[in-house]
Scaffold this motif. Structure first.
Motif, PDB file in Angstrom:
ATOM      1  N   ASP A   1       0.827  -1.203   0.000  1.00  0.00           N
ATOM      2  CA  ASP A   1       0.000   0.000   0.000  1.00  0.00           C
ATOM      3  C   ASP A   1       0.869   1.264   0.000  1.00  0.00           C
ATOM      4  N   PRO A   2       0.564   2.230  -0.852  1.00  0.00           N
ATOM      5  CA  PRO A   2       1.388   3.447  -0.929  1.00  0.00           C
ATOM      6  C   PRO A   2       1.381   4.276   0.349  1.00  0.00           C
ATOM      7  N   ALA A   3       0.288   4.245   1.104  1.00  0.00           N
ATOM      8  CA  ALA A   3       0.235   5.019   2.347  1.00  0.00           C
ATOM      9  C   ALA A   3       1.025   4.345   3.457  1.00  0.00           C
ATOM     10  N   LEU A   4       1.114   3.031   3.428  1.00  0.00           N
ATOM     11  CA  LEU A   4       1.783   2.281   4.485  1.00  0.00           C
ATOM     12  C   LEU A   4       3.245   1.999   4.166  1.00  0.00           C
ATOM     13  N   GLY A   5       3.534   1.598   2.931  1.00  0.00           N
ATOM     14  CA  GLY A   5       4.897   1.257   2.544  1.00  0.00           C
ATOM     15  C   GLY A   5       5.230   1.813   1.176  1.00  0.00           C
ATOM     16  N   PRO A   6       5.419   3.138   1.056  1.00  0.00           N
ATOM     17  CA  PRO A   6       5.622   3.763  -0.265  1.00  0.00           C
ATOM     18  C   PRO A   6       6.991   3.462  -0.856  1.00  0.00           C
TER      19      PRO A   6
ATOM     20  N   ALA B   1      -3.963  -4.815   9.899  1.00  0.00           N
ATOM     21  CA  ALA B   1      -4.134  -3.996  11.097  1.00  0.00           C
ATOM     22  C   ALA B   1      -4.232  -2.515  10.735  1.00  0.00           C
ATOM     23  N   ALA B   2      -3.403  -2.087   9.782  1.00  0.00           N
ATOM     24  CA  ALA B   2      -3.444  -0.681   9.366  1.00  0.00           C
ATOM     25  C   ALA B   2      -4.792  -0.340   8.749  1.00  0.00           C
ATOM     26  N   ARG B   3      -5.302  -1.222   7.925  1.00  0.00           N
ATOM     27  CA  ARG B   3      -6.601  -0.965   7.289  1.00  0.00           C
ATOM     28  C   ARG B   3      -7.720  -0.925   8.316  1.00  0.00           C
ATOM     29  N   ALA B   4      -7.580  -1.707   9.401  1.00  0.00           N
ATOM     30  CA  ALA B   4      -8.582  -1.709  10.461  1.00  0.00           C
ATOM     31  C   ALA B   4      -8.491  -0.468  11.337  1.00  0.00           C
ATOM     32  N   GLY B   5      -7.412   0.322  11.167  1.00  0.00           N
ATOM     33  CA  GLY B   5      -7.255   1.536  11.945  1.00  0.00           C
ATOM     34  C   GLY B   5      -6.903   1.281  13.393  1.00  0.00           C
ATOM     35  N   VAL B   6      -6.190   0.192  13.660  1.00  0.00           N
ATOM     36  CA  VAL B   6      -5.873  -0.200  15.028  1.00  0.00           C
ATOM     37  C   VAL B   6      -4.375  -0.049  15.280  1.00  0.00           C
TER      38      VAL B   6
ATOM     39  N   ALA C   1      -3.626   5.936  13.983  1.00  0.00           N
ATOM     40  CA  ALA C   1      -3.908   4.648  13.339  1.00  0.00           C
ATOM     41  C   ALA C   1      -5.259   4.688  12.640  1.00  0.00           C
ATOM     42  N   ARG C   2      -6.236   5.289  13.302  1.00  0.00           N
ATOM     43  CA  ARG C   2      -7.567   5.387  12.687  1.00  0.00           C
ATOM     44  C   ARG C   2      -7.526   6.202  11.399  1.00  0.00           C
ATOM     45  N   GLU C   3      -6.793   7.321  11.435  1.00  0.00           N
ATOM     46  CA  GLU C   3      -6.711   8.179  10.249  1.00  0.00           C
ATOM     47  C   GLU C   3      -6.003   7.462   9.102  1.00  0.00           C
ATOM     48  N   LEU C   4      -4.921   6.746   9.409  1.00  0.00           N
ATOM     49  CA  LEU C   4      -4.219   6.016   8.350  1.00  0.00           C
ATOM     50  C   LEU C   4      -5.140   4.960   7.737  1.00  0.00           C
ATOM     51  N   GLY C   5      -5.943   4.320   8.577  1.00  0.00           N
ATOM     52  CA  GLY C   5      -6.846   3.295   8.061  1.00  0.00           C
ATOM     53  C   GLY C   5      -7.784   3.798   6.987  1.00  0.00           C
ATOM     54  N   THR C   6      -8.134   5.072   7.033  1.00  0.00           N
ATOM     55  CA  THR C   6      -9.037   5.635   6.020  1.00  0.00           C
ATOM     56  C   THR C   6      -8.336   5.820   4.681  1.00  0.00           C
ATOM     57  N   ARG C   7      -6.988   5.725   4.673  1.00  0.00           N
ATOM     58  CA  ARG C   7      -6.237   5.944   3.432  1.00  0.00           C
ATOM     59  C   ARG C   7      -5.681   4.659   2.812  1.00  0.00           C
ATOM     60  N   ILE C   8      -5.912   3.532   3.447  1.00  0.00           N
ATOM     61  CA  ILE C   8      -5.403   2.266   2.924  1.00  0.00           C
ATOM     62  C   ILE C   8      -6.288   1.779   1.787  1.00  0.00           C
ATOM     63  N   ARG C   9      -5.667   1.455   0.661  1.00  0.00           N
ATOM     64  CA  ARG C   9      -6.415   0.984  -0.504  1.00  0.00           C
ATOM     65  C   ARG C   9      -6.803  -0.486  -0.354  1.00  0.00           C
ATOM     66  N   THR C  10      -7.848  -0.873  -1.038  1.00  0.00           N
ATOM     67  CA  THR C  10      -8.286  -2.274  -1.020  1.00  0.00           C
ATOM     68  C   THR C  10      -8.323  -2.898  -2.411  1.00  0.00           C
TER      69      THR C  10
END
Length: 401
Positions: A199-204, A318-323, A377-386
Protein backbone atom coordinates in the motif's frame (compact mmCIF):
# COMPACT_ATOMS: atom_id res chain seq x y z
CA UNK A 1 -5.53 -16.30 -21.67
CA UNK A 2 -3.56 -18.35 -19.16
CA UNK A 3 -1.35 -17.07 -16.33
CA UNK A 4 1.08 -18.96 -14.12
CA UNK A 5 1.65 -17.51 -10.65
CA UNK A 6 4.56 -18.67 -8.55
CA UNK A 7 5.96 -18.19 -5.06
CA UNK A 8 7.61 -20.17 -2.30
CA UNK A 9 7.14 -19.27 1.35
CA UNK A 10 4.64 -19.06 4.18
CA UNK A 11 1.03 -17.92 4.06
CA UNK A 12 2.19 -14.31 3.80
CA UNK A 13 3.87 -15.20 0.50
CA UNK A 14 1.03 -17.29 -0.89
CA UNK A 15 -2.08 -15.32 0.06
CA UNK A 16 -1.35 -12.19 -2.05
CA UNK A 17 -1.03 -14.37 -5.16
CA UNK A 18 -4.31 -16.05 -4.21
CA UNK A 19 -5.92 -12.61 -4.33
CA UNK A 20 -4.35 -11.91 -7.71
CA UNK A 21 -5.55 -15.29 -8.99
CA UNK A 22 -9.13 -14.51 -8.02
CA UNK A 23 -9.04 -11.10 -9.71
CA UNK A 24 -7.47 -12.56 -12.86
CA UNK A 25 -10.19 -15.21 -13.06
CA UNK A 26 -12.83 -12.48 -12.75
CA UNK A 27 -11.30 -10.93 -15.89
CA UNK A 28 -11.55 -14.21 -17.78
CA UNK A 29 -8.02 -15.57 -17.34
CA UNK A 30 -7.21 -19.16 -16.51
CA UNK A 31 -4.81 -19.39 -13.58
CA UNK A 32 -2.56 -22.01 -12.06
CA UNK A 33 -0.12 -21.51 -9.20
CA UNK A 34 3.24 -22.95 -8.22
CA UNK A 35 3.46 -22.98 -4.42
CA UNK A 36 4.64 -25.16 -1.54
CA UNK A 37 2.71 -28.43 -1.06
CA UNK A 38 1.48 -27.61 2.46
CA UNK A 39 -2.06 -28.87 3.05
CA UNK A 40 -3.44 -25.45 3.95
CA UNK A 41 -2.30 -23.98 0.62
CA UNK A 42 -3.68 -26.93 -1.33
CA UNK A 43 -7.06 -26.62 0.41
CA UNK A 44 -7.15 -22.86 -0.07
CA UNK A 45 -6.49 -23.05 -3.81
CA UNK A 46 -8.78 -26.03 -4.32
CA UNK A 47 -11.61 -24.12 -2.67
CA UNK A 48 -11.15 -21.31 -5.20
CA UNK A 49 -10.82 -23.59 -8.21
CA UNK A 50 -7.17 -22.67 -8.82
CA UNK A 51 -4.83 -25.49 -9.83
CA UNK A 52 -1.90 -25.99 -7.48
CA UNK A 53 1.42 -27.10 -8.93
CA UNK A 54 3.38 -28.20 -5.83
CA UNK A 55 7.02 -27.12 -5.70
CA UNK A 56 9.64 -27.90 -3.05
CA UNK A 57 9.23 -29.28 0.47
CA UNK A 58 6.40 -28.14 2.78
CA UNK A 59 7.29 -24.79 4.32
CA UNK A 60 6.00 -25.81 7.74
CA UNK A 61 8.82 -28.34 7.94
CA UNK A 62 11.41 -25.59 7.39
CA UNK A 63 9.78 -23.26 9.94
CA UNK A 64 9.49 -25.85 12.68
CA UNK A 65 11.30 -24.89 15.89
CA UNK A 66 12.34 -21.54 17.31
CA UNK A 67 15.57 -21.43 15.27
CA UNK A 68 16.03 -21.41 11.52
CA UNK A 69 17.98 -24.19 9.79
CA UNK A 70 21.76 -23.82 9.75
CA UNK A 71 23.49 -21.73 7.09
CA UNK A 72 24.67 -24.91 5.36
CA UNK A 73 21.17 -26.41 5.34
CA UNK A 74 19.65 -23.16 4.05
CA UNK A 75 22.20 -23.04 1.24
CA UNK A 76 21.38 -26.63 0.28
CA UNK A 77 17.61 -25.95 0.39
CA UNK A 78 18.04 -22.92 -1.86
CA UNK A 79 20.10 -24.76 -4.46
CA UNK A 80 17.73 -27.72 -4.45
CA UNK A 81 14.78 -25.38 -4.92
CA UNK A 82 16.36 -23.92 -8.07
CA UNK A 83 16.81 -27.44 -9.47
CA UNK A 84 13.22 -28.29 -8.58
CA UNK A 85 11.90 -25.15 -10.23
CA UNK A 86 13.67 -25.91 -13.50
CA UNK A 87 12.20 -29.43 -13.36
CA UNK A 88 8.63 -28.29 -12.72
CA UNK A 89 8.14 -24.78 -14.12
CA UNK A 90 8.43 -25.58 -17.87
CA UNK A 91 5.45 -27.95 -17.79
CA UNK A 92 3.53 -25.63 -15.47
CA UNK A 93 4.10 -22.72 -17.88
CA UNK A 94 3.08 -24.73 -20.94
CA UNK A 95 0.26 -22.94 -22.73
CA UNK A 96 0.52 -19.86 -20.50
CA UNK A 97 0.79 -16.29 -21.73
CA UNK A 98 2.49 -14.85 -18.65
CA UNK A 99 4.36 -15.85 -15.52
CA UNK A 100 4.10 -13.70 -12.38
CA UNK A 101 6.68 -14.55 -9.70
CA UNK A 102 6.85 -13.19 -6.16
CA UNK A 103 9.89 -13.51 -3.92
CA UNK A 104 13.63 -13.77 -4.47
CA UNK A 105 13.36 -17.55 -4.20
CA UNK A 106 11.90 -17.51 -7.72
CA UNK A 107 15.32 -17.86 -9.34
CA UNK A 108 14.20 -20.03 -12.28
CA UNK A 109 11.00 -18.19 -13.18
CA UNK A 110 12.36 -15.56 -15.58
CA UNK A 111 14.52 -18.08 -17.43
CA UNK A 112 11.56 -20.43 -17.91
CA UNK A 113 9.43 -17.54 -19.17
CA UNK A 114 12.24 -16.44 -21.49
CA UNK A 115 12.61 -19.93 -22.95
CA UNK A 116 8.84 -20.18 -23.44
CA UNK A 117 8.61 -16.73 -25.00
CA UNK A 118 6.00 -15.47 -22.54
CA UNK A 119 5.68 -12.29 -20.47
CA UNK A 120 7.42 -12.26 -17.09
CA UNK A 121 6.55 -10.04 -14.13
CA UNK A 122 8.36 -9.93 -10.81
CA UNK A 123 6.43 -8.75 -7.76
CA UNK A 124 7.66 -7.73 -4.32
CA UNK A 125 5.48 -7.33 -1.23
CA UNK A 126 7.71 -4.70 0.41
CA UNK A 127 9.85 -1.85 -0.91
CA UNK A 128 12.78 -3.00 1.22
CA UNK A 129 13.33 -6.02 -1.04
CA UNK A 130 14.10 -3.81 -4.05
CA UNK A 131 17.55 -2.15 -4.42
CA UNK A 132 17.56 1.52 -3.46
CA UNK A 133 19.96 3.94 -1.78
CA UNK A 134 17.05 4.96 0.44
CA UNK A 135 17.18 1.74 2.48
CA UNK A 136 19.44 -1.20 3.28
CA UNK A 137 18.77 -4.74 2.05
CA UNK A 138 16.65 -6.90 4.36
CA UNK A 139 18.33 -9.57 6.50
CA UNK A 140 18.85 -12.81 4.57
CA UNK A 141 19.14 -15.82 6.92
CA UNK A 142 22.33 -17.85 6.52
CA UNK A 143 24.33 -15.15 4.74
CA UNK A 144 27.18 -13.14 6.33
CA UNK A 145 26.22 -9.99 8.20
CA UNK A 146 27.98 -7.03 6.51
CA UNK A 147 30.08 -4.65 8.58
CA UNK A 148 29.34 -1.49 6.58
CA UNK A 149 26.49 1.01 6.84
CA UNK A 150 26.37 2.64 3.39
CA UNK A 151 23.22 1.48 1.60
CA UNK A 152 24.76 1.41 -1.87
CA UNK A 153 27.64 -0.75 -0.64
CA UNK A 154 25.23 -3.01 1.20
CA UNK A 155 23.21 -3.58 -1.97
CA UNK A 156 26.40 -4.36 -3.89
CA UNK A 157 27.30 -6.95 -1.25
CA UNK A 158 23.76 -8.31 -1.43
CA UNK A 159 24.09 -8.84 -5.20
CA UNK A 160 27.44 -10.55 -4.59
CA UNK A 161 25.89 -12.95 -2.07
CA UNK A 162 22.97 -13.73 -4.39
CA UNK A 163 25.40 -14.51 -7.21
CA UNK A 164 27.49 -16.69 -4.92
CA UNK A 165 24.42 -18.65 -3.84
CA UNK A 166 22.59 -18.99 -7.15
CA UNK A 167 24.85 -17.99 -10.05
CA UNK A 168 26.36 -21.36 -10.86
CA UNK A 169 23.09 -23.26 -10.55
CA UNK A 170 21.10 -20.72 -12.58
CA UNK A 171 23.58 -20.41 -15.43
CA UNK A 172 24.05 -24.16 -15.59
CA UNK A 173 20.33 -24.61 -16.18
CA UNK A 174 20.20 -21.70 -18.62
CA UNK A 175 22.95 -23.28 -20.70
CA UNK A 176 21.00 -26.53 -20.79
CA UNK A 177 17.96 -24.80 -22.32
CA UNK A 178 20.01 -22.68 -24.73
CA UNK A 179 20.01 -19.36 -22.89
CA UNK A 180 23.05 -17.12 -22.29
CA UNK A 181 24.45 -16.65 -18.78
CA UNK A 182 23.49 -13.76 -16.51
CA UNK A 183 26.05 -11.90 -14.43
CA UNK A 184 23.71 -10.36 -11.83
CA UNK A 185 21.20 -12.93 -10.63
CA UNK A 186 19.29 -10.65 -8.30
CA UNK A 187 18.66 -7.90 -10.83
CA UNK A 188 17.90 -10.54 -13.47
CA UNK A 189 15.13 -11.88 -11.23
CA UNK A 190 13.80 -8.42 -10.34
CA UNK A 191 13.96 -6.92 -13.87
CA UNK A 192 14.12 -3.16 -14.36
CA UNK A 193 10.35 -2.80 -13.92
CA UNK A 194 9.17 -4.82 -10.92
CA UNK A 195 5.74 -4.51 -9.36
CA UNK A 196 5.37 -3.51 -5.72
CA UNK A 197 2.31 -5.09 -4.11
CA UNK A 198 2.25 -2.85 -1.04
CA UNK A 199 0.00 0.00 0.00
CA UNK A 200 1.39 3.45 -0.93
CA UNK A 201 0.24 5.02 2.35
CA UNK A 202 1.78 2.28 4.48
CA UNK A 203 4.90 1.26 2.54
CA UNK A 204 5.62 3.76 -0.26
CA UNK A 205 8.33 3.43 -2.89
CA UNK A 206 10.85 6.26 -3.14
CA UNK A 207 11.97 6.99 -6.68
CA UNK A 208 15.27 5.29 -7.51
CA UNK A 209 17.26 5.76 -10.74
CA UNK A 210 17.42 2.65 -12.89
CA UNK A 211 14.37 0.99 -11.37
CA UNK A 212 10.89 1.73 -12.76
CA UNK A 213 8.70 0.35 -9.98
CA UNK A 214 4.94 -0.02 -10.50
CA UNK A 215 3.21 0.17 -7.12
CA UNK A 216 -0.21 -1.45 -7.39
CA UNK A 217 -1.27 -1.50 -3.75
CA UNK A 218 -1.34 -4.62 -1.57
CA UNK A 219 -2.97 -7.76 -2.92
CA UNK A 220 -5.73 -9.04 -0.66
CA UNK A 221 -9.29 -10.32 -0.75
CA UNK A 222 -12.27 -9.39 1.39
CA UNK A 223 -12.78 -12.03 4.09
CA UNK A 224 -16.47 -12.61 4.79
CA UNK A 225 -16.09 -15.46 7.30
CA UNK A 226 -18.01 -14.91 10.56
CA UNK A 227 -16.06 -14.95 13.80
CA UNK A 228 -16.53 -18.08 15.96
CA UNK A 229 -19.31 -17.78 18.53
CA UNK A 230 -17.02 -18.35 21.52
CA UNK A 231 -14.68 -15.62 20.30
CA UNK A 232 -17.58 -13.18 19.92
CA UNK A 233 -18.67 -14.03 23.46
CA UNK A 234 -15.20 -13.21 24.77
CA UNK A 235 -15.03 -9.96 22.80
CA UNK A 236 -18.38 -8.83 24.17
CA UNK A 237 -17.57 -9.78 27.77
CA UNK A 238 -15.37 -6.74 28.43
CA UNK A 239 -13.22 -3.99 26.95
CA UNK A 240 -11.55 -4.68 23.59
CA UNK A 241 -8.61 -7.06 24.16
CA UNK A 242 -5.12 -6.83 22.69
CA UNK A 243 -4.50 -9.40 19.94
CA UNK A 244 -1.21 -11.32 20.11
CA UNK A 245 -0.14 -13.49 17.17
CA UNK A 246 3.00 -14.38 15.26
CA UNK A 247 1.61 -16.22 12.25
CA UNK A 248 4.04 -18.70 10.73
CA UNK A 249 6.93 -17.56 12.95
CA UNK A 250 8.02 -19.69 15.91
CA UNK A 251 8.92 -17.34 18.75
CA UNK A 252 9.80 -18.53 22.22
CA UNK A 253 6.83 -19.89 24.16
CA UNK A 254 7.78 -17.39 26.87
CA UNK A 255 6.66 -14.51 24.68
CA UNK A 256 2.96 -15.14 25.35
CA UNK A 257 3.64 -15.16 29.10
CA UNK A 258 5.54 -11.87 28.90
CA UNK A 259 2.86 -10.18 26.79
CA UNK A 260 0.03 -11.33 29.05
CA UNK A 261 1.91 -10.23 32.17
CA UNK A 262 2.57 -6.78 30.69
CA UNK A 263 -1.05 -6.39 29.57
CA UNK A 264 -2.51 -7.50 32.89
CA UNK A 265 -0.32 -4.99 34.70
CA UNK A 266 -2.06 -2.26 32.69
CA UNK A 267 -5.54 -3.74 33.05
CA UNK A 268 -5.95 -5.10 29.52
CA UNK A 269 -7.35 -8.39 28.31
CA UNK A 270 -5.43 -10.58 25.82
CA UNK A 271 -6.41 -12.57 22.76
CA UNK A 272 -3.69 -15.08 21.82
CA UNK A 273 -3.52 -16.57 18.32
CA UNK A 274 -1.88 -20.00 18.44
CA UNK A 275 -0.30 -19.78 14.97
CA UNK A 276 2.32 -22.22 13.71
CA UNK A 277 4.13 -21.96 17.07
CA UNK A 278 0.99 -23.26 18.85
CA UNK A 279 1.16 -20.51 21.45
CA UNK A 280 -1.08 -21.02 24.46
CA UNK A 281 -2.36 -19.30 27.58
CA UNK A 282 -0.45 -19.14 30.85
CA UNK A 283 -3.43 -19.95 33.07
CA UNK A 284 -7.22 -20.31 33.02
CA UNK A 285 -8.17 -16.78 34.05
CA UNK A 286 -11.06 -15.32 32.08
CA UNK A 287 -9.16 -12.22 30.90
CA UNK A 288 -7.34 -14.23 28.21
CA UNK A 289 -8.59 -16.30 25.30
CA UNK A 290 -6.78 -18.46 22.71
CA UNK A 291 -7.87 -18.77 19.08
CA UNK A 292 -6.91 -20.64 15.95
CA UNK A 293 -7.32 -19.47 12.37
CA UNK A 294 -9.93 -16.68 12.19
CA UNK A 295 -10.91 -13.75 9.99
CA UNK A 296 -8.41 -11.01 10.86
CA UNK A 297 -10.29 -8.43 8.82
CA UNK A 298 -13.38 -9.01 10.94
CA UNK A 299 -11.43 -9.28 14.19
CA UNK A 300 -8.88 -6.46 14.13
CA UNK A 301 -11.49 -3.71 14.16
CA UNK A 302 -12.71 -5.10 17.48
CA UNK A 303 -9.39 -5.18 19.37
CA UNK A 304 -7.47 -2.46 21.20
CA UNK A 305 -4.14 -3.20 19.49
CA UNK A 306 -2.41 -5.88 17.42
CA UNK A 307 0.87 -7.45 18.58
CA UNK A 308 2.61 -9.31 15.75
CA UNK A 309 5.87 -10.28 14.05
CA UNK A 310 5.95 -7.69 11.29
CA UNK A 311 4.55 -9.68 8.38
CA UNK A 312 3.39 -7.63 5.39
CA UNK A 313 -0.14 -9.06 5.47
CA UNK A 314 -0.72 -8.62 9.20
CA UNK A 315 0.72 -5.09 9.15
CA UNK A 316 -1.55 -4.11 6.26
CA UNK A 317 -4.66 -5.72 7.75
CA UNK A 318 -4.13 -4.00 11.10
CA UNK A 319 -3.44 -0.68 9.37
CA UNK A 320 -6.60 -0.97 7.29
CA UNK A 321 -8.58 -1.71 10.46
CA UNK A 322 -7.25 1.54 11.95
CA UNK A 323 -5.87 -0.20 15.03
CA UNK A 324 -2.52 0.51 16.77
CA UNK A 325 0.26 -2.06 16.42
CA UNK A 326 3.14 -3.39 18.51
CA UNK A 327 5.66 -5.18 16.30
CA UNK A 328 8.03 -7.72 17.82
CA UNK A 329 9.89 -8.18 14.55
CA UNK A 330 11.48 -11.45 13.53
CA UNK A 331 14.97 -10.51 12.34
CA UNK A 332 14.49 -11.73 8.80
CA UNK A 333 13.09 -10.69 5.46
CA UNK A 334 10.79 -7.64 5.58
CA UNK A 335 9.79 -7.96 9.26
CA UNK A 336 12.19 -5.23 10.52
CA UNK A 337 11.08 -2.98 7.66
CA UNK A 338 7.41 -3.17 8.63
CA UNK A 339 8.33 -2.63 12.28
CA UNK A 340 10.13 0.51 11.20
CA UNK A 341 7.15 1.70 9.17
CA UNK A 342 4.83 1.31 12.18
CA UNK A 343 7.25 3.35 14.28
CA UNK A 344 7.84 5.99 11.58
CA UNK A 345 4.10 6.49 11.07
CA UNK A 346 3.53 6.71 14.86
CA UNK A 347 0.75 4.15 14.70
CA UNK A 348 2.28 1.94 17.38
CA UNK A 349 5.63 0.75 18.66
CA UNK A 350 8.43 -1.51 17.41
CA UNK A 351 10.60 -3.72 19.61
CA UNK A 352 14.05 -5.06 18.77
CA UNK A 353 14.96 -8.68 19.39
CA UNK A 354 12.88 -11.84 19.33
CA UNK A 355 12.23 -12.03 23.12
CA UNK A 356 11.20 -8.64 24.54
CA UNK A 357 11.15 -8.03 28.27
CA UNK A 358 8.06 -7.30 30.31
CA UNK A 359 9.41 -3.80 30.82
CA UNK A 360 9.89 -3.11 27.09
CA UNK A 361 6.47 -4.57 26.32
CA UNK A 362 4.86 -2.40 29.00
CA UNK A 363 6.41 0.73 27.50
CA UNK A 364 5.32 -0.32 24.00
CA UNK A 365 1.73 -0.86 25.14
CA UNK A 366 1.61 2.57 26.77
CA UNK A 367 2.69 4.09 23.47
CA UNK A 368 0.37 2.01 21.29
CA UNK A 369 -2.70 2.43 23.48
CA UNK A 370 -2.34 6.18 23.97
CA UNK A 371 -5.32 8.13 22.53
CA UNK A 372 -3.12 10.05 20.08
CA UNK A 373 -1.68 6.80 18.68
CA UNK A 374 -5.16 5.39 18.24
CA UNK A 375 -6.21 8.51 16.37
CA UNK A 376 -3.22 8.34 14.00
CA UNK A 377 -3.91 4.65 13.34
CA UNK A 378 -7.57 5.39 12.69
CA UNK A 379 -6.71 8.18 10.25
CA UNK A 380 -4.22 6.02 8.35
CA UNK A 381 -6.85 3.29 8.06
CA UNK A 382 -9.04 5.64 6.02
CA UNK A 383 -6.24 5.94 3.43
CA UNK A 384 -5.40 2.27 2.92
CA UNK A 385 -6.42 0.98 -0.50
CA UNK A 386 -8.29 -2.27 -1.02
CA UNK A 387 -8.01 -2.62 -4.81
CA UNK A 388 -4.37 -3.62 -5.24
CA UNK A 389 -5.03 -7.11 -6.60
CA UNK A 390 -7.71 -5.83 -8.97
CA UNK A 391 -5.37 -3.08 -10.20
CA UNK A 392 -2.57 -5.60 -10.82
CA UNK A 393 -4.88 -8.02 -12.61
CA UNK A 394 -6.12 -5.26 -14.91
CA UNK A 395 -2.55 -4.18 -15.70
CA UNK A 396 -1.57 -7.71 -16.66
CA UNK A 397 -4.66 -8.48 -18.70
CA UNK A 398 -4.41 -5.20 -20.60
CA UNK A 399 -0.76 -5.85 -21.35
CA UNK A 400 -1.51 -9.33 -22.65
CA UNK A 401 -4.36 -8.11 -24.82
Amino acid sequence: MRVLLSTYGTRGDVEPLVALAVRLRELGAEVRMCAPPDDEFAERLDGLGVQLVPVGPPVRELMRGTALPSAADLSRYRTELVDTQFDIYPAAADGCDALVAAGLAQIAARSVAEAAGIRYVYASYAAVHLPSPHHAPPPRPGWPEPEVNDNRTLWELDAHHVNAQFGEALNGHRATIGLPPVDNVRDHVFTGRPWLAADPALGPWRETPGLDVIQTGAWSLADERPLPADLVTFLEAGDPPVYVGFGSMSPSQDIARGVIEALRAQGHRALVSRGWADLGLVDDRDDCFAIGEVNHQGLFGRVAAVVHHGGAGTTATAARAGVPQVVVAAQMSDNPYWAGRVADLDIGAALDGPVPTVESLSAAFKTALAPETRERARELGTRIRTDGAAAAASLLVEALR
